[in-house]
Design an enzyme around this catalytic site. Sequence first.
Site, PDB file in Angstrom:
ATOM      1  N   THR A  46       0.772  -1.060  -0.037  1.00  9.37           N
ATOM      2  CA  THR A  46      -0.105  -0.149  -0.003  1.00  9.37           C
ATOM      3  C   THR A  46       0.902   1.317  -0.007  1.00  9.37           C
ATOM      4  OG1 THR A  46      -1.822  -1.098   1.152  1.00  9.37           O
ATOM      5  CG2 THR A  46      -1.804   1.113   1.040  1.00  9.37           C
ATOM      6  N   TYR A 109     -13.040  -4.422  -2.381  1.00 11.45           N
ATOM      7  CA  TYR A 109     -13.910  -4.224  -3.309  1.00 11.45           C
ATOM      8  C   TYR A 109     -15.110  -5.256  -3.658  1.00 11.45           C
ATOM      9  CZ  TYR A 109     -16.480  -1.948  -7.329  1.00 11.45           C
ATOM     10  OH  TYR A 109     -17.715  -1.650  -8.018  1.00 11.45           O
ATOM     11  N   TYR A 135      -2.448  -9.846   5.114  1.00  4.25           N
ATOM     12  CA  TYR A 135      -2.768  -8.327   5.538  1.00  4.25           C
ATOM     13  C   TYR A 135      -4.336  -8.093   5.527  1.00  4.25           C
ATOM     14  CZ  TYR A 135      -1.907  -3.457   4.395  1.00  4.25           C
ATOM     15  OH  TYR A 135      -2.122  -2.055   4.497  1.00  4.25           O
ATOM     16  N   ARG A 140      -9.345  -0.123   4.493  1.00  5.56           N
ATOM     17  CA  ARG A 140      -9.158  -0.102   2.882  1.00  5.56           C
ATOM     18  C   ARG A 140      -9.956  -1.015   2.195  1.00  5.56           C
ATOM     19  NH1 ARG A 140      -4.797   3.069   1.472  1.00  5.56           N
ATOM     20  NH2 ARG A 140      -3.385   3.929   2.845  1.00  5.56           N
ATOM     21  N   LYS A 163      -0.150  -9.247   8.796  1.00  4.80           N
ATOM     22  CA  LYS A 163      -0.035  -7.933   9.264  1.00  4.80           C
ATOM     23  C   LYS A 163      -1.478  -7.599   9.464  1.00  4.80           C
ATOM     24  CE  LYS A 163       0.841  -3.392   7.181  1.00  4.80           C
ATOM     25  NZ  LYS A 163       1.066  -2.553   5.841  1.00  4.80           N
TER      26      LYS A 163
END
Length: 291
Positions: A46, A109, A135, A140, A163
Site C-alpha cells: 500500500t 471491493y 494482510y 481499506r 499484518k
Amino acid sequence: MDFGRLITAMVTPYDKEGEIDWEAASRLVDYLIEEQKSEGLVVCGTTGESPTLSDEEKLQMFSFVLEKAAGRCKVIAGTGSYNTKHSIELTQKAEKIGVDGALLVVPYYNKPNQEGLYLHFSAIAAETKLPLILYNVPSRTGISMSANTTIRLAEIPNIVATKECASLDQVALIAAGCPDDFHVYSGDDASALPALAVGGHGIISVASHLEGTRMTDMISAYLSGNVQLAGQYHRELLPIFKGLFECPQPLPNPSAVKYALELRGINVGSVRLPLTPPNEAEAEFIRKLVL
C-alpha cells in the site's frame, strides 16, 4: 521464516514525470537498511502505491530491491489483489525472481465472505512455496478477516504471518490461537508497542522510514524487559506515528511520508494520481513534525 521485528513498507520513488526513479530507489534501500535498521522491506505494498503500479513495474521493483538489498534484509513482494488467479500468477513470478516472501492483502471491493477469504488465500498458498504474510486492513478493503479465519489459515505451512490492522483485540486473539512460529505484525505504528504486549511479533511500518532506529530501540527495550524505557520511546514517537496520517486532517498514505523524507534529505519524489501531495497547510504541519 522470520522476517524480523521491524519491516518497512517501502515507498516507491518517482521522478518528475511520475516514472520509477531507480537511482532514488537504490539510495532508499541503502538508507532503510543501514540507517533505519529495517530487517525487511515490503515492496509494492500500500505504501508503495501498489494500485497505480503495473505488473511489469512491480516485477522490476521486486528484482531491483532484491539485488540491491543483497541479503542485508528480507524482501517481501506485495502480490495480493482482489483477483485470486491474478494474485497466484504475480506471486509465482515474484517467487521466480527470488524474493523472500509475499504479502497478500484481503481482497478489496468484491467483499467476499469468510469462507471466500479462506479459499482465496489457501488457493494462493497451494501454488507457491514462498512464505506468505496475510494482510488484514479493513479500513481499506471494506471487510475484515476474522481472527478465526486467520487461525485456520495459519495451519497451512507456508502461511507464516499476518499484518493485522483491525484492532489490538484481533492481534491478541490471533496470537493466542496460532502456533508459536506464526508471527503477528501490527500494521499500525501507534500500536507497535501495545501489540508486542499482547503477543505480536513486530511491526510492518510506515514511520520507520523516518524513525526506524528508535523504533528498533523501543522493540529491543521491551523484549529485554525494560518496559519503562520502551514506553518512553513510544511516547516520544507517538506524534510522528499519528501525525503522518492526521496532518492536520487525514492525508492518504504515502503522501505525508514521502514529503517528510524529502525534508530529511531523502528525495523520493511525489505520489501518482489519484493521490495528491500535501497542500500548504499539511506541508507546514509535516515540517513542524519532522524537523
